[in-house]
Write a protein that holds these residues in place. Structure first.
Motif, mmCIF file in Angstrom:
data_model
loop_
_atom_site.group_PDB
_atom_site.id
_atom_site.type_symbol
_atom_site.label_atom_id
_atom_site.label_comp_id
_atom_site.label_asym_id
_atom_site.label_seq_id
_atom_site.Cartn_x
_atom_site.Cartn_y
_atom_site.Cartn_z
ATOM 1 N N LEU A 63 70.761 71.921 39.454
ATOM 2 C CA LEU A 63 72.012 71.170 39.437
ATOM 3 C C LEU A 63 72.769 71.372 38.129
ATOM 4 O O LEU A 63 74.009 71.350 38.113
ATOM 5 C CB LEU A 63 71.733 69.683 39.658
ATOM 6 N N ALA A 64 72.034 71.579 37.041
ATOM 7 C CA ALA A 64 72.696 71.844 35.764
ATOM 8 C C ALA A 64 73.468 73.160 35.827
ATOM 9 O O ALA A 64 74.569 73.272 35.277
ATOM 10 C CB ALA A 64 71.665 71.891 34.634
ATOM 11 N N ALA A 65 72.896 74.168 36.526
ATOM 12 C CA ALA A 65 73.616 75.436 36.675
ATOM 13 C C ALA A 65 74.899 75.243 37.473
ATOM 14 O O ALA A 65 75.943 75.813 37.143
ATOM 15 C CB ALA A 65 72.713 76.464 37.363
ATOM 16 N N SER A 80 73.166 64.721 41.966
ATOM 17 C CA SER A 80 74.041 65.107 43.076
ATOM 18 C C SER A 80 75.345 64.320 43.043
ATOM 19 O O SER A 80 76.419 64.863 43.299
ATOM 20 C CB SER A 80 73.318 64.882 44.400
ATOM 21 N N ARG A 81 75.254 63.029 42.739
ATOM 22 C CA ARG A 81 76.483 62.227 42.640
ATOM 23 C C ARG A 81 77.360 62.716 41.497
ATOM 24 O O ARG A 81 78.591 62.713 41.602
ATOM 25 C CB ARG A 81 76.128 60.749 42.445
ATOM 26 N N SER A 133 69.614 59.922 52.877
ATOM 27 C CA SER A 133 69.533 60.072 51.441
ATOM 28 C C SER A 133 68.285 60.853 51.040
ATOM 29 O O SER A 133 67.237 60.783 51.701
ATOM 30 C CB SER A 133 69.508 58.693 50.761
ATOM 31 N N LEU A 134 68.416 61.603 49.958
ATOM 32 C CA LEU A 134 67.286 62.387 49.463
ATOM 33 C C LEU A 134 66.129 61.485 49.047
ATOM 34 O O LEU A 134 64.961 61.891 49.124
ATOM 35 C CB LEU A 134 67.745 63.255 48.281
ATOM 36 N N TRP A 185 66.439 60.727 40.380
ATOM 37 C CA TRP A 185 66.937 61.719 39.419
ATOM 38 C C TRP A 185 67.839 62.734 40.122
ATOM 39 O O TRP A 185 68.947 63.025 39.687
ATOM 40 C CB TRP A 185 65.742 62.404 38.769
ATOM 41 N N VAL A 186 67.349 63.268 41.247
ATOM 42 C CA VAL A 186 68.130 64.263 41.970
ATOM 43 C C VAL A 186 69.378 63.642 42.579
ATOM 44 O O VAL A 186 70.459 64.245 42.577
ATOM 45 C CB VAL A 186 67.257 64.936 43.043
#
Length: 381
Positions: free
Chosen positions: A124-126, A97-98, A34-35, A92-93
């Motif tokens: 991630l928004a992009a 990602s999920r 996991s990140l 947050w990341v």
């Protein structure tokens, strides 16, 4: 820089290198985890390197016990703060990602908008925005595919009906001739010839529509004068219009050089002929059909066919160019009718679009107007 400072520098650099290598190996070991774990490890490694360097400096008496205690507490609280920030950033990341994963999974099973919104980093928004655009494009493509499939099924049903009816008539007439119960043999033969011609027209329309749909390689095209083309179509269909009691006319400006397009003369003639024939068929006796060729405001060449059909219902305006659509309420043509299988307008649209043009229809007073816009050949100054 004196000797003690060089020693402290060497100790700090050495521990940074050693702990950094160990931390890099740990990160590599947990690269598939996991990140959150990797970010926690990344947050602890700098603190451990500093702690090791301070501990050795204390042992070598470069730092007093009192000062080392201050430094250690500072490192502890700074490390805890860095650890907390790493956990928060990792959460947050990971959440973002999920969310991206959820959108990807739903994209493969549904084209409905994804409910909920998660605040994610810009990268991630992009990706999320791109996934949404992809979903919209896929949804639009699916709707087009559904409409096309429905149009195909409707076309098969309509053409089956349109072909079955004349075939049944041919069978009845042929059986009557075979049994000798038909008194007017020449009339029966003329009826058979007319029926065969109508069936041939339906088959030709199907072939032309299939050819346009398969996107054949570009044909050799040349300069075509829409002014001459419109006049030729009027000349060829004027007798048909006269027999239907419809006045047929053409209006073109004198500057023919400005009304030339680059295309296939035969295909464009067929498209315009389909529009004119459709206009004549739906205009009542005593009405008028008019062809107009001029230059549009955007520099393109415009050919308009205006009829006296009384107008098209608003709900049907978007379906006019669909395959198999016909304005008549019944599918069976009347005796002597030249009505086709509802492919003429679809063929006209295919021809125009293959010439990088556009075709549209709008209601006007007493009828409707079909307009074709085609790119004009640039004229020399």
């Amino acid at each position: 820089m004196n000797r003690d400072q060089l020693t402290i520098f060497a100790i700090t650099a050495g521990w940074t290198l050693v702990v950094g290598l160990v931390g890099g190996a740990i990160l590599w070991r947990f690269r598939r985890k996991s990140l959150r774990i990797t970010m926690i490890v990344a947050g602890l490694i700098p603190m451990l390197a500093a702690l090791a360097a301070v501990t050795q400096s204390v042992q070598l008496m470069f730092i007093s016990a009192h000062d080392s205690l201050v430094v250690l507490w500072t490192l502890v609280f700074s490390g805890l703060l860095g650890l907390a920030m790493s956990v928060l950033l990792g959460h947050w990341v990971s959440t973002g990602s999920r969310d991206v994963g959820r959108r990807l999974r739903q994209l493969g099973t549904s084209y409905e908008p994804v409910e909920g919104h998660t605040v994610v980093p810009a990268e991630l928004a992009a990706i999320t925005d791109e996934l949404e655009l992809t979903r919209q494009r896929l949804a639009a493509s699916r709707e087009r595919e559904r409409a096309l499939e429905a149009s195909r099924r409707e076309l098969v049903a309509f053409m089956s009906h349109d072909l079955r009816t004349p075939l049944a008539g041919l069978r009845a007439v042929s059986e009557g001739l075979e049994d000798g119960v038909v008194d007017d043999v020449p009339g029966a033969l003329r009826q058979m010839r007319t029926t065969v011609d109508r069936m041939t027209g339906l088959v030709d329309d199907l072939f032309e529509l299939s050819r346009l749909s398969t996107a054949p390689p570009p044909r050799r095209r040349s300069a075509v004068s829409l002014r001459e083309l419109a006049e030729d179509v009027v000349g060829e269909t004027c007798e048909h219009a006269r027999s239907e009691g419809v006045a047929l006319s053409v209006s073109t400006p004198a500057d023919d050089d400005r009304l030339a397009v680059h295309g296939d003369a035969d295909e464009l003639t067929r498209a315009v002929t389909n529009l004119v024939g459709n206009a004549i068929r739906h205009t009542e006796r005593g009405g008028a059909v008019k062809l107009t060729v001029d230059r549009a405001d955007d520099g393109r060449v415009r050919l308009a066919v205006t009829d006296g059909c009384g107008g098209i219902p608003a709900d049907d305006l978007e379906r006019v160019f669909d395959i198999g659509w016909r304005g008549d309420q019944q599918r069976t043509p009347s005796a002597g009718s030249t009505g086709g299988g509802g492919l003429g307008l679809a063929i006209a649209r295919g021809v125009v679009e293959s010439h990088a043009g556009s075709i549209a229809v709008a209601n006007v007073e007493g009828g409707c107007a079909f307009e074709i816009d085609l790119p004009a050949i640039p004229t020399s100054p």
